[in-house]
Motif scaffolding. Structure first.
Motif, PDB file in Angstrom:
ATOM      1  N   SER A   1       0.843  -1.200   0.000  1.00  0.00           N
ATOM      2  CA  SER A   1       0.000   0.000   0.000  1.00  0.00           C
ATOM      3  C   SER A   1       0.875   1.245   0.000  1.00  0.00           C
ATOM      4  O   SER A   1       0.636   2.182  -0.756  1.00  0.00           O
ATOM      5  CB  SER A   1      -0.912   0.001   1.236  1.00  0.00           C
ATOM      6  OG  SER A   1      -1.843  -1.055   1.175  1.00  0.00           O
ATOM      7  N   ASP A   2       1.890   1.256   0.848  1.00  0.00           N
ATOM      8  CA  ASP A   2       2.858   2.348   0.874  1.00  0.00           C
ATOM      9  C   ASP A   2       3.927   2.055  -0.162  1.00  0.00           C
ATOM     10  O   ASP A   2       4.740   1.138  -0.001  1.00  0.00           O
ATOM     11  CB  ASP A   2       3.476   2.452   2.269  1.00  0.00           C
ATOM     12  CG  ASP A   2       4.533   3.546   2.367  1.00  0.00           C
ATOM     13  OD1 ASP A   2       4.756   4.253   1.361  1.00  0.00           O
ATOM     14  OD2 ASP A   2       5.136   3.684   3.446  1.00  0.00           O
ATOM     15  N   LYS A   3       3.917   2.820  -1.231  1.00  0.00           N
ATOM     16  CA  LYS A   3       4.819   2.527  -2.352  1.00  0.00           C
ATOM     17  C   LYS A   3       6.109   3.333  -2.295  1.00  0.00           C
ATOM     18  O   LYS A   3       6.823   3.434  -3.301  1.00  0.00           O
ATOM     19  CB  LYS A   3       4.074   2.749  -3.667  1.00  0.00           C
ATOM     20  CG  LYS A   3       2.915   1.763  -3.845  1.00  0.00           C
ATOM     21  CD  LYS A   3       2.131   2.002  -5.105  1.00  0.00           C
ATOM     22  CE  LYS A   3       1.067   0.915  -5.281  1.00  0.00           C
ATOM     23  NZ  LYS A   3       0.147   0.789  -4.133  1.00  0.00           N
TER      24      LYS A   3
ATOM     25  N   ALA B   1      -8.073   6.931  11.719  1.00  0.00           N
ATOM     26  CA  ALA B   1      -7.667   8.266  12.161  1.00  0.00           C
ATOM     27  C   ALA B   1      -8.321   9.361  11.333  1.00  0.00           C
ATOM     28  O   ALA B   1      -8.577  10.463  11.831  1.00  0.00           O
ATOM     29  CB  ALA B   1      -6.144   8.397  12.097  1.00  0.00           C
ATOM     30  N   ALA B   2      -8.600   9.065  10.073  1.00  0.00           N
ATOM     31  CA  ALA B   2      -9.223  10.051   9.189  1.00  0.00           C
ATOM     32  C   ALA B   2     -10.717  10.197   9.445  1.00  0.00           C
ATOM     33  O   ALA B   2     -11.378  11.028   8.812  1.00  0.00           O
ATOM     34  CB  ALA B   2      -8.980   9.663   7.722  1.00  0.00           C
ATOM     35  N   GLY B   3     -11.262   9.371  10.353  1.00  0.00           N
ATOM     36  CA  GLY B   3     -12.673   9.483  10.686  1.00  0.00           C
ATOM     37  C   GLY B   3     -13.605   8.819   9.693  1.00  0.00           C
ATOM     38  O   GLY B   3     -14.780   9.207   9.584  1.00  0.00           O
ATOM     39  N   ALA B   4     -13.111   7.826   8.984  1.00  0.00           N
ATOM     40  CA  ALA B   4     -13.936   7.139   7.980  1.00  0.00           C
ATOM     41  C   ALA B   4     -15.094   6.402   8.647  1.00  0.00           C
ATOM     42  O   ALA B   4     -15.047   6.070   9.840  1.00  0.00           O
ATOM     43  CB  ALA B   4     -13.076   6.166   7.181  1.00  0.00           C
TER      44      ALA B   4
ATOM     45  N   TYR C   1      -2.945  -2.817   4.182  1.00  0.00           N
ATOM     46  CA  TYR C   1      -3.936  -1.775   3.940  1.00  0.00           C
ATOM     47  C   TYR C   1      -3.878  -0.770   5.092  1.00  0.00           C
ATOM     48  O   TYR C   1      -3.720  -1.145   6.267  1.00  0.00           O
ATOM     49  CB  TYR C   1      -5.343  -2.359   3.898  1.00  0.00           C
ATOM     50  CG  TYR C   1      -5.683  -3.203   2.692  1.00  0.00           C
ATOM     51  CD1 TYR C   1      -4.807  -3.374   1.627  1.00  0.00           C
ATOM     52  CD2 TYR C   1      -6.922  -3.842   2.618  1.00  0.00           C
ATOM     53  CE1 TYR C   1      -5.134  -4.156   0.534  1.00  0.00           C
ATOM     54  CE2 TYR C   1      -7.269  -4.627   1.525  1.00  0.00           C
ATOM     55  CZ  TYR C   1      -6.368  -4.785   0.486  1.00  0.00           C
ATOM     56  OH  TYR C   1      -6.704  -5.561  -0.589  1.00  0.00           O
ATOM     57  N   PRO C   2      -4.042   0.497   4.794  1.00  0.00           N
ATOM     58  CA  PRO C   2      -3.863   1.541   5.831  1.00  0.00           C
ATOM     59  C   PRO C   2      -5.045   1.638   6.787  1.00  0.00           C
ATOM     60  O   PRO C   2      -5.752   2.653   6.856  1.00  0.00           O
ATOM     61  CB  PRO C   2      -3.701   2.815   5.001  1.00  0.00           C
ATOM     62  CG  PRO C   2      -4.520   2.555   3.774  1.00  0.00           C
ATOM     63  CD  PRO C   2      -4.338   1.079   3.467  1.00  0.00           C
TER      64      PRO C   2
ATOM     65  N   GLU D   1     -13.428  -2.265   5.138  1.00  0.00           N
ATOM     66  CA  GLU D   1     -12.811  -2.576   3.845  1.00  0.00           C
ATOM     67  C   GLU D   1     -11.301  -2.391   3.872  1.00  0.00           C
ATOM     68  O   GLU D   1     -10.587  -2.940   3.033  1.00  0.00           O
ATOM     69  CB  GLU D   1     -13.435  -1.724   2.733  1.00  0.00           C
ATOM     70  CG  GLU D   1     -14.786  -2.222   2.264  1.00  0.00           C
ATOM     71  CD  GLU D   1     -14.762  -3.703   1.878  1.00  0.00           C
ATOM     72  OE1 GLU D   1     -13.917  -4.096   1.050  1.00  0.00           O
ATOM     73  OE2 GLU D   1     -15.559  -4.475   2.433  1.00  0.00           O
ATOM     74  N   ASN D   2     -10.819  -1.615   4.809  1.00  0.00           N
ATOM     75  CA  ASN D   2      -9.376  -1.404   4.920  1.00  0.00           C
ATOM     76  C   ASN D   2      -8.723  -2.354   5.923  1.00  0.00           C
ATOM     77  O   ASN D   2      -7.598  -2.113   6.357  1.00  0.00           O
ATOM     78  CB  ASN D   2      -9.089   0.048   5.290  1.00  0.00           C
ATOM     79  CG  ASN D   2      -9.115   0.954   4.077  1.00  0.00           C
ATOM     80  OD1 ASN D   2      -8.110   1.100   3.380  1.00  0.00           O
ATOM     81  ND2 ASN D   2     -10.279   1.528   3.797  1.00  0.00           N
ATOM     82  N   ILE D   3      -9.412  -3.412   6.284  1.00  0.00           N
ATOM     83  CA  ILE D   3      -8.805  -4.503   7.051  1.00  0.00           C
ATOM     84  C   ILE D   3      -8.190  -5.480   6.061  1.00  0.00           C
ATOM     85  O   ILE D   3      -8.891  -6.092   5.259  1.00  0.00           O
ATOM     86  CB  ILE D   3      -9.852  -5.211   7.933  1.00  0.00           C
ATOM     87  CG1 ILE D   3     -10.415  -4.251   8.991  1.00  0.00           C
ATOM     88  CG2 ILE D   3      -9.235  -6.434   8.617  1.00  0.00           C
ATOM     89  CD1 ILE D   3     -11.549  -4.826   9.823  1.00  0.00           C
ATOM     90  N   ASP D   4      -6.907  -5.588   6.098  1.00  0.00           N
ATOM     91  CA  ASP D   4      -6.183  -6.457   5.163  1.00  0.00           C
ATOM     92  C   ASP D   4      -6.281  -7.913   5.635  1.00  0.00           C
ATOM     93  O   ASP D   4      -6.142  -8.196   6.822  1.00  0.00           O
ATOM     94  CB  ASP D   4      -4.717  -6.030   5.097  1.00  0.00           C
ATOM     95  CG  ASP D   4      -4.029  -6.454   3.819  1.00  0.00           C
ATOM     96  OD1 ASP D   4      -4.423  -7.483   3.244  1.00  0.00           O
ATOM     97  OD2 ASP D   4      -3.099  -5.739   3.394  1.00  0.00           O
TER      98      ASP D   4
END
Length: 530
Positions: free
Chosen positions: A24-26, A124-127, A117-118, A134-137
């Motif tokens: 994810s972090d490229k 932290a972004a309040g999603a 996945y972040p 969905e961001n659980i890898d």
């Protein structure tokens, strides 16, 4: 439990012929892929990672070409396949494993570079809930754990720093050493454990479960230290994912490396000063051994510092100074006249920073802001064989919260002094007594086994430094069980008392206050700090 199979010893050197990259972090991805390709390593990748490598003009095989299955279910299923995990888990020198790999056409994977996945950043972004889910890898942790388990043959990287170590070792012969692979495996399990801890904590929070059946703490190493509280103790500092503004997020502009005690004391100082809104005016706290030895407000930051220092200039030597606003040059100049370990503030003027550079050992930290003392959170305390956790002490009092229990009601000035003193007492080790007047602490008694001694010591400190307690307010962070502590405070000159109340001896304490013409209020809120 499964018995340990009779595997042959893992080789010291493993030539890297195939690498699986899915990040994810490229950061540094293309450079790493280019180095691997130049070494003749076959690259296998997924989705956006594969595209980034291909766009750089490098040969890369899609994971679907390896497995024979396309990505499906919105990308949820792409690497969960025997041709991937067989390539990761196969013990190449074990006859049964080798035969299975040959029979099923499973190619060995020698290097895995996966970051997840972040999830933490998304929270932290309040999603919203679904976006966080969905961001659980799933595939990433599975590959990391498989590769780490089979570290005898596979090197696993979970961030750019890991990859840099691997590339440095590959430069000398194109192989990884067993020592490095074991070190990377340990880090990999630490990463997946921290990731899972973040997910579990988030779920518990979303479900309103303060005390789930299993609780994990995940942190990332921020600093190893020369020693802990004492030279014979080892120590390290870890940051939680997405920490609030504070010591963990501060930028150190200059000075020696922070010690264990520095961080502990600086945290105490900054948590205290955050109670004082900079919009109301400048405030300064001076801390020694995690206890306030002076706190004051002022028309300027310099005045706030001078008034805080006046409370106990002896204890301020070697202490921690926290400001609720910008550090200016005038304050910095006076600050540096007293030996100070750490200064922490939301910001600092360039002229102030320049003055600090003349004292190279003094640590200057800036945070960019103040934490909100009303925001809920957790605190932790270790005990032998476990740990305690509780919600943060977010108690905040207003004049409307105070119940007058004496014949004489306090004046407006006394109410302001009592609230100020009680706010400071919240951050003093129990038993705590604080004398204050006009936005300045005058005497602080901390950590005594009885309240009378705390009141006496606080008065003695005031006398030592020529501070008159006549007309001051006295705050006790817990109730007075007997009149003796109140009498001690009254004899010292205090005219107003603030305390929680709730003792079976309350009436005797109220009677003692009335006999001396004191105003006393009960808060109904105890603020022990151990």
């Amino acid at each position: 439990m499964p018995a340990a199979p009779d595997f042959p010893p893992a080789p010291d050197q493993v030539i890297v012929r195939r690498a699986l990259l899915s990040v994810s972090d490229k950061t540094g991805l293309v450079e790493a892929a280019r180095t691997l390709a130049a070494l003749g390593v076959e690259l296998v990748s997924t989705g956006g990672t594969r595209k980034a490598i291909a766009d750089a003009g490098l040969p890369v095989k899609d994971i679907a070409d390896l497995t024979g299955f396309p990505e499906m279910m919105d990308g949820r299923v792409k690497t969960l396949h025997p041709l991937v995990h067989g390539g990761l888990l196969g013990v190449r020198d074990a006859p049964e494993h080798k035969a299975a790999m040959e029979l099923h056409g499973i190619g060995a994977i020698d290097l895995v570079y996966v970051n997840l996945y972040p999830f933490e950043q998304t929270v932290a972004a309040g999603a919203d809930f679904d976006t966080c889910v969905e961001n659980i890898d799933i595939g990433g942790p599975a590959m990391i754990r498989s590769a780490a388990k089979n570290h005898g043959y596979v090197a696993v990287c979970t961030d750019p720093a890991d990859m840099a170590e691997v590339l440095a070792e590959l430069a000398d012969g194109g192989a990884t050493s067993l020592v490095l692979r074991r070190r990377l495996a340990a880090r990999a399990y630490g990463r997946t454990a921290t990731y899972d801890a973040s997910i579990a904590s988030w779920f518990a929070h979303e479900l309103g479960e303060f005390a789930p059946a299993r609780f994990s703490i995940g942190g990332q190493l921020a600093q190893t230290m020369r020693y802990g509280e004492n030279p014979h103790q080892a120590a390290a500092f870890y940051r939680f994912p997405n920490p609030p503004v504070g010591v963990a997020t501060a930028t150190q502009l200059q000075g020696k490396e922070l010690s264990y005690n520095n961080i502990n004391d600086t945290d105490a100082a900054f948590e205290l000063i955050a109670e004082f809104d900079p919009a109301v005016g400048p405030a300064c706290a001076i801390i020694k051994h995690a206890n306030p030895c002076g706190l004051a407000t002022g028309a300027t930051m310099l005045e706030a510092y001078q008034r805080a220092l006046a409370c106990d200039p002896t204890s301020a030597f070697g202490g921690i100074v926290a400001l609720n606003g910008r550090l200016d040059a005038a304050t910095a100049a006076q600050l540096l006249e007293v030996f100070t370990e750490v200064v922490i503030a939301p910001a600092a003027d360039d002229d102030a920073v320049a003055l600090f550079r003349k004292k190279k050992n003094v640590r200057l930290l800036v945070t960019g802001g103040l934490p909100d003392p009303s925001v809920p959170g957790r605190t932790f305390k270790s005990v032998s064989g476990g740990f305690l956790t509780q919600t943060r002490d977010t108690a905040h009092l207003t004049p409307a919260d105070l119940k007058v229990v004496t014949r004489r009601a306090p004046t407006e000035e006394e109410v302001a002094d009592m609230l100020f003193a009680f706010t400071v007492a919240k951050h003093v080790k129990s038993n705590a007594i604080v004398y204050a007047r006009a936005g300045q602490t005058l005497g602080i008694g901390a950590g005594q086994m009885n309240r009378k001694d705390s009141a006496r010591i606080a008065a003695l400190r005031a006398a030592d430094f020529g501070l008159d307690l006549k007309g001051s307010a006295c705050a006790s962070e817990a109730f007075f069980p007997f009149p003796d502590g109140l009498i001690q405070a009254a004899d010292a000159g205090c005219t107003a008392i603030i305390q929680p109340g709730g003792s079976i001896g309350d009436q005797a304490v109220i009677d003692a206050a009335d006999e001396r013409g004191l105003a006393m209020v009960f808060t109904g809120v105890r603020v022990f700090r151990h």
